[in-house]
Motif scaffolding. Sequence first.
Motif, mmCIF file in Angstrom:
data_model
loop_
_atom_site.group_PDB
_atom_site.id
_atom_site.type_symbol
_atom_site.label_atom_id
_atom_site.label_comp_id
_atom_site.label_asym_id
_atom_site.label_seq_id
_atom_site.Cartn_x
_atom_site.Cartn_y
_atom_site.Cartn_z
ATOM 1 N N LEU A 23 -0.222 -12.081 37.872
ATOM 2 C CA LEU A 23 -0.596 -12.933 36.744
ATOM 3 C C LEU A 23 -1.798 -13.812 37.078
ATOM 4 O O LEU A 23 -2.582 -14.170 36.190
ATOM 5 C CB LEU A 23 0.606 -13.807 36.365
ATOM 6 C CG LEU A 23 0.520 -14.625 35.086
ATOM 7 C CD1 LEU A 23 0.410 -13.718 33.868
ATOM 8 C CD2 LEU A 23 1.745 -15.531 34.954
ATOM 9 N N ASN A 24 -1.965 -14.178 38.364
ATOM 10 C CA ASN A 24 -3.032 -15.097 38.765
ATOM 11 C C ASN A 24 -4.347 -14.413 39.139
ATOM 12 O O ASN A 24 -5.310 -15.093 39.493
ATOM 13 C CB ASN A 24 -2.560 -15.935 39.967
ATOM 14 C CG ASN A 24 -1.461 -16.917 39.599
ATOM 15 O OD1 ASN A 24 -1.684 -17.867 38.865
ATOM 16 N ND2 ASN A 24 -0.253 -16.666 40.076
ATOM 17 N N ARG A 25 -4.387 -13.085 39.062
ATOM 18 C CA ARG A 25 -5.624 -12.376 39.422
ATOM 19 C C ARG A 25 -6.733 -12.646 38.408
ATOM 20 O O ARG A 25 -6.488 -12.756 37.205
ATOM 21 C CB ARG A 25 -5.366 -10.871 39.490
ATOM 22 C CG ARG A 25 -4.771 -10.416 40.808
ATOM 23 C CD ARG A 25 -4.416 -8.947 40.744
ATOM 24 N NE ARG A 25 -5.568 -8.079 40.637
ATOM 25 C CZ ARG A 25 -6.111 -7.412 41.644
ATOM 26 N NH1 ARG A 25 -5.601 -7.527 42.853
ATOM 27 N NH2 ARG A 25 -7.139 -6.614 41.462
ATOM 28 N N ASP A 26 -7.970 -12.702 38.910
ATOM 29 C CA ASP A 26 -9.113 -12.914 38.017
ATOM 30 C C ASP A 26 -9.423 -11.674 37.186
ATOM 31 O O ASP A 26 -9.810 -11.778 36.032
ATOM 32 C CB ASP A 26 -10.357 -13.294 38.835
ATOM 33 C CG ASP A 26 -10.249 -14.686 39.423
ATOM 34 O OD1 ASP A 26 -9.530 -15.517 38.826
ATOM 35 O OD2 ASP A 26 -10.866 -14.935 40.476
ATOM 36 N N GLU A 27 -9.263 -10.487 37.789
ATOM 37 C CA GLU A 27 -9.599 -9.272 37.052
ATOM 38 C C GLU A 27 -8.938 -8.049 37.681
ATOM 39 O O GLU A 27 -8.528 -8.062 38.836
ATOM 40 C CB GLU A 27 -11.119 -9.057 37.005
ATOM 41 C CG GLU A 27 -11.744 -8.810 38.373
ATOM 42 C CD GLU A 27 -13.236 -8.529 38.306
ATOM 43 O OE1 GLU A 27 -13.821 -8.683 37.221
ATOM 44 O OE2 GLU A 27 -13.808 -8.141 39.341
ATOM 45 N N PHE A 28 -8.832 -7.010 36.871
ATOM 46 C CA PHE A 28 -8.403 -5.692 37.323
ATOM 47 C C PHE A 28 -9.576 -4.728 37.130
ATOM 48 O O PHE A 28 -10.471 -4.977 36.311
ATOM 49 C CB PHE A 28 -7.203 -5.202 36.512
ATOM 50 C CG PHE A 28 -5.961 -6.037 36.681
ATOM 51 C CD1 PHE A 28 -5.102 -5.823 37.749
ATOM 52 C CD2 PHE A 28 -5.652 -7.041 35.775
ATOM 53 C CE1 PHE A 28 -3.963 -6.597 37.912
ATOM 54 C CE2 PHE A 28 -4.513 -7.814 35.926
ATOM 55 C CZ PHE A 28 -3.667 -7.599 37.006
#
Length: 386
Positions: free
Chosen positions: A222-227
Amino acid sequence: MEVKNFKMVAKTLFGLEELLAQELRHLGASNIEIGTRNVSFEGDTGFMYKANLCCRTAIKILKPIHAFNIFTEEDLYKKIYEMPWENYMSVSGTLAVNATVFSDVFTHSQYIALKTKDAIVDRFRDREGSRPDVDLDHPTLRINIHIDRNICTVSLDSSGESLHKRGYKIESTLAPINEVLAAGLIMLAGWNGQCDFLDPMCGGGTILTEAAMIACNIPPNLNRDEFGFETWPDFDVDLFEKIESSALKKIREFPHKIWGYDTDAVAIRKAKENIKSANLQDFIEVKHQDFFESEKMTEKPLYMVFNPPYDERISINDIETFYSSIGNTLKRSYPGTQAWMITSNFEALKYVGLRPSKKIKLFNGKLEAKLVRYEIYEGSRKASKQ
């Protein structure tokens, strides 16, 4: 409109394949097949988004787009060149290629990656008069090449950076544990929030953070900046937000306690920063405390999962005494506890002085390790069973 399923491959760490298959099954994947360090499955685009967001034990979610036989380097170049790369990126975009090889003919993965990159940029240059650039850090498109003997599989990397990079860790300690491995340890231990939890040597707080996310059913990424898929031409932002919103609605309350101890004041500070970054400070309490001088704080059942020093990256003056103290502390001060510990120092493990009720082979980085379980009963084991 018909929703099409397609094959995907989720990569993981050795020993976590069954867990990952269970996660994918629970999320709704079909045609699941377990391999070594990977699980293949089928789903649609929305499921690809969901798998990246919600799988705790996946490192990558790959989308295979082509497979072919190759026998020479020229075969590889020609087949890659013929693929319609303009469907996946524009000439103004950037790319990065990663390769893994298991072949007697093709033995150098970096060379295979370079050859693949050459074929792709040459196709763009020949068709459009210019070529895309390489960007190893934040490319528009990440491409994975997998060669098994003479079969080459070309996949798009939907994850981008490894999924162990959750996005909450802002402070790192000397020997941090991989977030995917930390989640895997907790899941292998069978803890999902049913009782109190302790990491008595918590370092930067990774095991604690993963435990809290498991207990509250918070999507791990959930805390990732991007995929990676967010820069694809067909990225459906509305669908992704719908998937994310649905996952957030499944977050649950956690009525128990999660504690962490460490003797290093700097590690405690870093753990607090990481836990705050993950917005989990309401669920986790960390203390500057020596485990060997501690005791169980309640009479309720307790799960303990920890990653003690192995005398590898963190040096211990007397490793025998250190591991002996682990066993003595568990026996003396932690009745009614199920204690799980991972170590690669198999010789030191003998000095714990307790018989493990379970052993699971894993790897911590390149180090072969064992996850062992010690069941500490109230009174004697025989009396507890009766």
